[in-house]
Design an enzyme around this catalytic site. Structure first.
Site, PDB file in Angstrom:
ATOM      1  N   GLU A   1       0.862  -1.198   0.000  1.00  0.00           N
ATOM      2  CA  GLU A   1       0.000   0.000   0.000  1.00  0.00           C
ATOM      3  C   GLU A   1       0.887   1.233   0.000  1.00  0.00           C
ATOM      4  O   GLU A   1       1.060   1.894   1.010  1.00  0.00           O
ATOM      5  CB  GLU A   1      -0.935   0.021   1.214  1.00  0.00           C
ATOM      6  CG  GLU A   1      -1.932   1.180   1.173  1.00  0.00           C
ATOM      7  CD  GLU A   1      -2.591   1.469   2.513  1.00  0.00           C
ATOM      8  OE1 GLU A   1      -2.737   2.656   2.845  1.00  0.00           O
ATOM      9  OE2 GLU A   1      -2.948   0.524   3.227  1.00  0.00           O
TER      10      GLU A   1
ATOM     11  N   HIS B   1      -9.581   1.393   0.509  1.00  0.00           N
ATOM     12  CA  HIS B   1      -8.736   2.334   1.245  1.00  0.00           C
ATOM     13  C   HIS B   1      -9.590   3.482   1.776  1.00  0.00           C
ATOM     14  O   HIS B   1     -10.591   3.842   1.162  1.00  0.00           O
ATOM     15  CB  HIS B   1      -7.651   2.872   0.293  1.00  0.00           C
ATOM     16  CG  HIS B   1      -6.638   3.747   0.948  1.00  0.00           C
ATOM     17  ND1 HIS B   1      -6.815   5.110   1.091  1.00  0.00           N
ATOM     18  CD2 HIS B   1      -5.425   3.461   1.477  1.00  0.00           C
ATOM     19  CE1 HIS B   1      -5.756   5.621   1.684  1.00  0.00           C
ATOM     20  NE2 HIS B   1      -4.902   4.649   1.942  1.00  0.00           N
TER      21      HIS B   1
ATOM     22  N   ASP C   1       2.677   1.987   3.871  1.00  0.00           N
ATOM     23  CA  ASP C   1       1.883   3.209   3.704  1.00  0.00           C
ATOM     24  C   ASP C   1       2.806   4.399   3.441  1.00  0.00           C
ATOM     25  O   ASP C   1       2.622   5.486   3.974  1.00  0.00           O
ATOM     26  CB  ASP C   1       0.983   3.468   4.911  1.00  0.00           C
ATOM     27  CG  ASP C   1      -0.219   4.354   4.551  1.00  0.00           C
ATOM     28  OD1 ASP C   1      -0.326   4.769   3.378  1.00  0.00           O
ATOM     29  OD2 ASP C   1      -1.026   4.638   5.444  1.00  0.00           O
TER      30      ASP C   1
END
Length: 420
Positions: A107, A262, A383
């Site tokens: 991600e 998300h 992230d």
């Protein structure tokens, strides 16, 4: 006559049965927690006055090694790469194998300057210190120098790139959304083609027009080679369990790719409970609550009954749903019969949901997620650039896990699920 005797092997086993990786992981976690927190292990469970500090001692920052446990107060670095002693291996690396552990992060955000005309206005209203925002934006717009240097410094082999929030979901005009999604996906495909061993990608979809979204999904996967879809929660207040999105789920199932659900920086609505507490609206709680609820809509809305081969991926340790599984199941008998789906909620979380670690660097939470949904359904994520790569990789490498389980989380699950 039938022979009712239990089956016996023709030859005896050559030795004791090897400990399953999941059992070894649990044993290591308990031992690490006990040693770091000053607790005793009784019957496989923690006991003693320090048991309540288990997560603080072993989950958040305590560094474990193959030979023992470092002091509970040891802090992982928050900036810069993990220290690499002679030979190039990180001090956080737990595997006994000399081969470097492969790491795939799934991600990891990027941006295309000017692709979303609303982006700049939304960015200006983000309640984040200006210096932090500017550093994020600088790294989002970069796909080579800063990003690859960060990956190399921290031992990340592959980033799976996805367009950052705000994304296509904020566009009101469907035709504009289609054009923006095509531009983003073409840009991403070129970046992946330029660095095919370092990058893979998730497509953006113009879900404002579900028929066009199906066409773009097919193009993105079959022509551009992208590995799935990442979508930021709602579609201008609409959710993906609604009937108009069924053709998209059918195509996701047909292509065998996942949809990464998300959080969205722009909420679909405003919750009164957040009034006066803006810290609750975003990543600390609101995003988890809304995205997790959206995933539950997919379950209770029958999406996975109609498309059992479809899947959704949830970041932030599954938006905490793995820890709510028992509660969801225990309350399920209260659902009116006409609104029930074919299985208990836990079934779908174990069969149609993948979980990533993005933004949750707690060994206790990781162990809980693994035991809830299974080690083959948990994928590593950083992230980037919103979280520190050094901290996330340090968390992964220091996890008190059996090497086989750690390898699944670090790379093998992503390779299998995404076809890397």
């Amino acid at each position: 006559m039938s022979d009712d005797r239990p089956f016996q092997a023709a030859t005896p086993s050559p030795g004791p049965t090897p400990e399953p990786p999941a059992d070894a992981t649990r044993r290591r976690f308990i031992a690490a927690t006990a040693a770091a927190g000053g607790t005793a292990v009784v019957g496989g469970l923690l006991a003693g006055p320090s048991a309540s500090a288990a997560e603080a001692a072993s989950g958040n920052r305590a560094s474990t090694t193959a030979g023992g446990i470092q002091a509970a107060g040891h802090q992982q670095p928050t900036q810069g790469p993990p220290t690499r002693p002679e030979g190039g291996r990180s001090k956080h690396h737990r595997n006994t194998s000399e081969e470097k552990m492969r790491i795939v992060a799934v991600e990891e955000a990027f941006a295309v300057p000017g692709a979303i005309r609303q982006e700049e206005a939304i960015r200006q209203h983000m309640a984040v210190p200006e210096a932090m925002k500017q550093e994020w934006f600088r790294r989002l717009d970069d796909l080579t120098d800063l990003r690859l240097a960060d990956m190399d410094a921290n031992g990340v082999d592959v980033q799976v790139l996805s367009y950052s929030t705000p994304g296509v979901e904020v566009i009101e005009d469907p035709a504009e959304a289609v054009a923006a999604a095509r531009r983003i996906n073409d840009y991403l495909a070129k970046a992946v083609a330029a660095h095919p061993t370092r990058f893979a990608g998730f497509a953006a979809l113009p879900l404002q027009d579900p028929k066009a979204a199906v066409v773009e999904l097919r193009r993105a996967v079959q022509e551009l080679g992208l590995k799935g879809v990442l979508h930021n929660d709602h579609v201008r207040g609409h959710y993906l369990d609604e009937p108009q999105f069924r053709p998209v789920w059918a195509e996701l199932e047909r292509l065998g790719v996942t949809l990464y659900l998300h959080p969205a920086v722009v909420p679909a609505d405003n919750w009164h409970v957040f009034d006066g507490y803006p810290v609750l609206v975003g990543p600390s709680w609101g995003w988890t609550a809304t995205t997790g609820a959206h995933a539950l809509r997919l379950i209770y809305g029958g999406v996975f009954d109609e498309f059992p081969g479809a899947s959704v991926t949830l970041g932030h340790m599954g938006e905490l749903l793995p820890f709510q599984m028992s509660r969801l199941d225990s309350r399920y008998p209260q659902v009116p019969v006409e609104h029930r789906v074919r299985h208990l909620p836990s079934y779908y979380l174990r069969n149609n949901v993948y979980v990533t670690t993005s933004g949750v660097m707690s060994h206790a939470a990781l162990l809980g997620a693994v035991h809830a949904v299974g080690v083959d359904r948990v994928l590593f994520s950083i992230d980037y650039p919103f979280e520190s790569s050094a901290e996330a990789v340090g968390f992964l490498r220091s996890a008190p896990y059996a090497p086989a389980d750690l390898g699944r989380i670090a790379h093998a699950n992503a390779e299998r699920v995404l076809g890397l």
